[in-house]
Design a protein around this motif. Sequence first.
Motif, short mmCIF file in Angstrom:
data_model
loop_
_atom_site.label_atom_id
_atom_site.label_comp_id
_atom_site.label_asym_id
_atom_site.label_seq_id
_atom_site.Cartn_x
_atom_site.Cartn_y
_atom_site.Cartn_z
N ASP A 1 0.82 -1.22 0.14
CA ASP A 1 0.03 0.05 -0.08
C ASP A 1 0.91 1.30 -0.10
OD1 ASP A 1 0.95 -0.18 2.53
OD2 ASP A 1 -1.09 0.39 3.46
N LEU A 2 2.32 1.14 0.49
CA LEU A 2 2.97 2.42 0.12
C LEU A 2 4.00 1.99 -1.17
CD1 LEU A 2 3.79 3.20 3.61
CD2 LEU A 2 1.99 4.22 2.47
N HIS A 3 4.00 3.08 -1.85
CA HIS A 3 4.61 2.91 -3.19
C HIS A 3 5.84 4.13 -3.00
CE1 HIS A 3 1.81 0.61 -5.21
NE2 HIS A 3 0.84 1.42 -4.53
N GLN A 4 7.21 3.74 -3.47
CA GLN A 4 8.50 4.68 -3.42
C GLN A 4 8.01 5.89 -4.36
OE1 GLN A 4 10.95 4.29 -1.43
NE2 GLN A 4 9.78 2.46 -0.90
N LYS A 5 8.05 6.91 -3.76
CA LYS A 5 7.98 8.41 -4.70
C LYS A 5 9.16 9.27 -4.15
CE LYS A 5 4.08 7.05 -6.18
NZ LYS A 5 3.65 6.83 -7.64
N VAL A 6 9.22 10.11 -4.89
CA VAL A 6 10.23 11.41 -4.52
C VAL A 6 9.36 12.59 -4.34
CG1 VAL A 6 12.04 12.85 -5.75
CG2 VAL A 6 12.12 10.39 -5.57
N LYS A 7 9.86 13.24 -3.30
CA LYS A 7 9.31 14.56 -3.15
C LYS A 7 10.38 15.76 -3.54
CE LYS A 7 8.48 16.00 1.23
NZ LYS A 7 7.68 16.44 2.54
N VAL A 8 9.79 16.46 -4.32
CA VAL A 8 10.52 17.69 -4.79
C VAL A 8 9.94 18.97 -4.22
CG1 VAL A 8 11.25 19.00 -6.79
CG2 VAL A 8 11.01 16.56 -6.81
N GLU A 9 10.85 19.79 -3.59
CA GLU A 9 10.38 21.09 -3.02
C GLU A 9 11.12 22.12 -3.70
OE1 GLU A 9 9.40 20.27 1.71
OE2 GLU A 9 11.21 19.44 0.87
N CYS A 10 10.40 23.06 -4.12
CA CYS A 10 10.87 24.20 -4.93
C CYS A 10 10.30 25.67 -4.39
CB CYS A 10 10.62 23.76 -6.42
SG CYS A 10 11.25 24.83 -7.52
N VAL A 11 11.14 26.51 -3.86
CA VAL A 11 10.75 27.54 -3.30
C VAL A 11 11.09 28.83 -4.47
CG1 VAL A 11 10.97 29.34 -1.49
CG2 VAL A 11 11.04 27.00 -0.96
N VAL A 12 10.22 29.59 -4.74
CA VAL A 12 10.34 30.61 -5.78
C VAL A 12 9.77 31.90 -5.26
CG1 VAL A 12 10.36 29.05 -7.83
CG2 VAL A 12 8.22 29.89 -6.92
N ALA A 13 10.29 32.81 -5.87
CA ALA A 13 9.86 34.27 -5.69
C ALA A 13 9.55 34.93 -7.14
CB ALA A 13 10.72 35.13 -4.80
N ASP A 14 10.71 35.15 -7.98
CA ASP A 14 10.59 35.96 -9.24
C ASP A 14 9.69 35.06 -10.16
OD1 ASP A 14 11.86 37.99 -7.93
OD2 ASP A 14 14.04 37.40 -9.00
N ILE A 15 9.88 33.71 -9.95
CA ILE A 15 9.12 32.98 -11.01
C ILE A 15 7.68 32.55 -10.43
CG2 ILE A 15 9.12 30.61 -12.45
CD1 ILE A 15 11.54 32.68 -12.83
N PRO A 16 6.48 33.04 -11.14
CA PRO A 16 5.21 32.40 -10.83
C PRO A 16 5.24 31.18 -10.38
CG PRO A 16 5.09 33.65 -12.83
CD PRO A 16 6.64 33.49 -12.73
N ALA A 17 4.56 30.81 -9.32
CA ALA A 17 4.47 29.29 -8.75
C ALA A 17 3.62 28.61 -9.85
CB ALA A 17 3.58 29.34 -7.54
N ASP A 18 2.59 29.17 -10.64
CA ASP A 18 1.92 28.50 -11.80
C ASP A 18 2.92 27.88 -12.89
OD1 ASP A 18 -0.40 28.44 -10.59
OD2 ASP A 18 -1.42 30.10 -11.78
N GLU A 19 3.84 28.45 -12.97
CA GLU A 19 4.77 28.41 -14.21
C GLU A 19 5.66 26.88 -13.61
OE1 GLU A 19 7.47 31.08 -16.06
OE2 GLU A 19 5.79 32.29 -16.43
N VAL A 20 5.94 26.92 -12.36
CA VAL A 20 6.58 25.82 -11.70
C VAL A 20 5.69 24.60 -11.85
CG1 VAL A 20 7.72 25.02 -9.72
CG2 VAL A 20 8.11 27.31 -10.43
N VAL A 21 4.53 24.83 -11.41
CA VAL A 21 3.37 23.81 -11.44
C VAL A 21 3.43 23.15 -12.80
CG1 VAL A 21 1.09 23.42 -10.98
CG2 VAL A 21 2.33 24.54 -9.19
N ASP A 22 3.09 24.10 -13.73
CA ASP A 22 2.95 23.51 -15.14
C ASP A 22 4.07 22.82 -15.51
OD1 ASP A 22 0.43 24.51 -14.93
OD2 ASP A 22 1.01 26.42 -16.40
#
Lengths: 121, 121, 121
Positions: free
Chosen positions: A63-84
């Motif tokens: 029931d638990l699958h290996q995944k990778v968590k990516v954390e990315c903090v931004v100010a000058d780049i819109p969060a939406d561009e990072v999400v896309d």
Amino acid sequence: MSDAPNDGGIKMIVAVIRPDRLGDVKKALARVGAPSLTVTNVSGRGSQPAKKGQWRGEEYTVDLHQKVKVECVVADIPADEVVDAIREAANTGEPGDGKIFVLDVADALQIRTGKRGPDAV
Amino acid sequence: MSDAPNDGGIKMIVAVIRPDRLGDVKKALARVGAPSLTVTNVSGRGSQPAKKGQWRGEEYTVDLHQKVKVECVVADIPADEVVDAIREAANTGEPGDGKIFVLDVADALQIRTGKRGPDAV
Amino acid sequence: MSDAPNDGGIKMIVAVIRPDRLGDVKKALARVGAPSLTVTNVSGRGSQPAKKGQWRGEEYTVDLHQKVKVECVVADIPADEVVDAIREAANTGEPGDGKIFVLDVADALQIRTGKRGPDAV
Ligand SMILES: Nc1ncnc2c1ncn2[C@@H]1O[C@H](COP(=O)(O)OP(=O)(O)OP(=O)(O)O)[C@@H](O)[C@H]1O
Ligand SMILES: Nc1ncnc2c1ncn2[C@@H]1O[C@H](COP(=O)(O)OP(=O)(O)OP(=O)(O)O)[C@@H](O)[C@H]1O
Ligand SMILES: Nc1ncnc2c1ncn2[C@@H]1O[C@H](COP(=O)(O)OP(=O)(O)OP(=O)(O)O)[C@@H](O)[C@H]1O
Ligand SMILES: [Mg+2]
Ligand SMILES: [Mg+2]
Ligand SMILES: [Mg+2]
């Protein structure tokens, strides 16, 4: 409201993705100008029911699958561009592709320089 | 204010628990309708002073204990129900049982479908 | 506005630091009265371009460096004191020293006692 990206604020984009998509996600982040990131090995489950299997006659549940968590903090780049960018690079179309969450960050500091706020990101 | 759970917002519940309580915590989360979660192996310390010990004549200090971090993002299920479910399953009554923190989530995206906001959770 | 530290709220300080600075960071946190913390092994990259190397004739790229993530939730101690303490202990003056991010925490619970809010931290 402001014309600055993220209305002048700082955002943390947290993505839980398939491990084998990490390379493409890193490239996609660099392309949108947000190359900095922190990576954690995690495991998790989404909305699919747990899978039952047999191993040498014993029943077990995956029931638990290996995944990778990516954390990315931004100010000058819109969060939406990072999400896309992350979505495009992480998407295979199959269940288990992952989730992206966006959090507000109240403050930031770059340890070497002592810079604070959006400039520190 | 709104009648929607979490006032229409998205919450991330972050719990740091004993590793051997993870199984019960997963069951408790499934029972309240919030089965999705991300798990990270962490270590940590709370408010107890560090323990000093001896090993083959050398003094050492144990101040970081193995714990498991569980992150659970919800929209339709009230954060308080998730907090209560985790607490009940993780509580042994002994020091070291852990902490639960609740964070606001500004946005979410399901990678496979492209759904945004509370529907993505 | 209020006279209470952190205006009566709860803050999560997230620091990504060099692994060999963890010992000093723990001591610095204890000194400012915020000894509780959660530690995660992570890897990451900042703003420096990836390094290329050669190994037995094969080219490879080093772009993720081992780091340690320290999370420290506080209520009675001002987040700024925690940030300063971590910075001082983690700073070597060289690129790669890391970043500190501050997040607002909406609620907290101590599992053993059931305490909620700032008292739970
Ligand atoms: N609500 C959530 N809270 C915390 N982590 C989550 C949540 N949803 C997903 N995750 C993390 O993302 C990983 C991948 O989730 P997954 O893609 O299976 O989500 P899903 O909603 O089931 O979507 P799909 O139907 O496309 O599989 C999970 O293993 C878990 O680590
Ligand atoms: N303020 C905090 N900030 C970050 N992590 C914390 C904090 N408090 C506790 N933790 C994490 O939770 C784990 C368990 O904490 P613990 O239950 O010992 O807290 P405590 O306040 O000492 O409560 P108790 O008196 O019941 O032991 C720690 O090892 C650490 O990883
Ligand atoms: N914007 C960011 N988002 C997420 N994680 C980051 C970010 N910036 C740095 N990190 C994390 O902090 C670690 C150390 O970053 P680093 O100190 O190299 O930042 P930097 O901006 O390049 O500063 P310096 O020029 O002093 O090296 C990275 O490996 C990564 O894990
Ligand atoms: Mg799934
Ligand atoms: Mg304790
Ligand atoms: Mg750097």
